[in-house]
Design a protein around this motif. Sequence first.
Motif, PDB file in Angstrom:
ATOM      1  N   LYS A  93       0.825  -1.201   0.000  1.00 38.34           N
ATOM      2  CA  LYS A  93       0.000   0.000   0.000  1.00 38.34           C
ATOM      3  C   LYS A  93       0.863   1.257   0.000  1.00 38.34           C
ATOM      4  O   LYS A  93       0.600   2.215  -0.739  1.00 38.34           O
ATOM      5  CB  LYS A  93      -0.919  -0.016   1.231  1.00 38.34           C
ATOM      6  CG  LYS A  93      -2.023   1.037   1.184  1.00 38.34           C
ATOM      7  CD  LYS A  93      -3.036   0.808   2.295  1.00 38.34           C
ATOM      8  CE  LYS A  93      -4.180   1.807   2.190  1.00 38.34           C
ATOM      9  NZ  LYS A  93      -5.204   1.577   3.255  1.00 38.34           N
ATOM     10  N   TYR A 114      -5.939  -7.229   0.099  1.00 40.15           N
ATOM     11  CA  TYR A 114      -5.332  -6.030  -0.488  1.00 40.15           C
ATOM     12  C   TYR A 114      -6.355  -5.273  -1.336  1.00 40.15           C
ATOM     13  O   TYR A 114      -6.399  -4.034  -1.310  1.00 40.15           O
ATOM     14  CB  TYR A 114      -4.116  -6.408  -1.322  1.00 40.15           C
ATOM     15  CG  TYR A 114      -3.339  -5.213  -1.826  1.00 40.15           C
ATOM     16  CD1 TYR A 114      -2.710  -4.345  -0.942  1.00 40.15           C
ATOM     17  CD2 TYR A 114      -3.256  -4.934  -3.186  1.00 40.15           C
ATOM     18  CE1 TYR A 114      -2.011  -3.239  -1.384  1.00 40.15           C
ATOM     19  CE2 TYR A 114      -2.540  -3.840  -3.645  1.00 40.15           C
ATOM     20  CZ  TYR A 114      -1.925  -2.980  -2.744  1.00 40.15           C
ATOM     21  OH  TYR A 114      -1.226  -1.882  -3.191  1.00 40.15           O
ATOM     22  N   SER A 118      -7.259  -1.403  -0.652  1.00 39.51           N
ATOM     23  CA  SER A 118      -6.737  -0.466  -1.649  1.00 39.51           C
ATOM     24  C   SER A 118      -7.872   0.330  -2.288  1.00 39.51           C
ATOM     25  O   SER A 118      -8.952  -0.188  -2.553  1.00 39.51           O
ATOM     26  CB  SER A 118      -5.974  -1.230  -2.738  1.00 39.51           C
ATOM     27  OG  SER A 118      -5.525  -0.342  -3.742  1.00 39.51           O
TER      28      SER A 118
END
Length: 368
Positions: A93, A114, A118
């Motif tokens: 990130k 993720y 994100s």
Amino acid sequence: MNSSSVILLASGNSLGAYIPAMHLHTYLQSIGVETDIYVLESLYDEKVRSKIRSTKKAFHADFAVALMGHKLAKPVDNSLDEEEVQRLLNAWKQADVTRFAVFTGFWLPILERYKTDSNKQLDIRLIRLDAWDTPSFKVHKQLYPVYKNVWFYELQKMSPGSYIASDEAKPLPFWQRAGRILIHGGGWGIGTYAMTISELRMLGHRLDVIVYDPSEVEEDDGTTRYFGTEVSWDPWSRDKHGRHSFPPMIQYIREDGLLREYPLKDYSAYTELMRNCWAIISKPGGATLNDSLSLGIPFVMLEPFGDHELHNSTYWESCGLGIRFTEWKNQRFSEHLLEETCTRLLEQRSKINHFGRITYAAENSSYV
């Protein structure tokens, strides 16, 4: 690291999910694409990681045990060190990572996390180097359909779509090669490959044998050569420069009972050895299909390891790019048959491009 960088997600549990990733990593860097490789086992709890070698040894010793282990494959979530996983997600990130090439389905739960965290548009490609679901993707069948699945060998097309290699060097014509036959059991040294060695030696074939353990090296007969991976190496450890590497390869020679080791200069020396052989004899793993296609090597296929390798074998044979060992034996180990197969491989290879060129060298890409 920037948004145009590509993260390659591999596994050291199987070199079939590691070596192709290393080839793509090497190729992309050569054309100026920034990459990094992450190996799933580096996120394992140390106790779990320490068991991998003993599992490999058991699978190597008994193919039936290996087949049973294959059938019992399950998600690896419980093997992961949560602190390491969170550290990795934070690093991605912070580095604004958006592009991934995924070589094993066991990464999917981590990628799901993720994606949730994100706020970027992500380019995630699942690299499918087999003609059927491998265990790592099969156990995540509910997750992978929403991703971009890149199938190299689509059953309905009957011709491979692309290949992966460290470069774009063309394969050698059949009769320019050294005329040797390469025999191996994949990264875990499993399957029925060992049974073929004495039979082919008796017939006078010049063999290059990839051993799982140096103890398998027999007394030098002047024609059979033995190679293997440095015993202390493992794929999830980085080198002194903080990089993942190809396995260091060694040539073994046993004379008067004394075993000597001669390290190869680098992995490209092993690739050149493959480039010069007339055929590969091994179980039909996806990475070996890729070697066969990228280097134009006829594939003589042994008993498959699981459903995905059974489909691989059927597919490669249907495409005319390989032959089952039993059939080659029935054809009296015909060299002419290997030459015909090589001709078809070279023709097929000339029609397709390197996956890295058609995907990451292009400006446009699709996203999920």
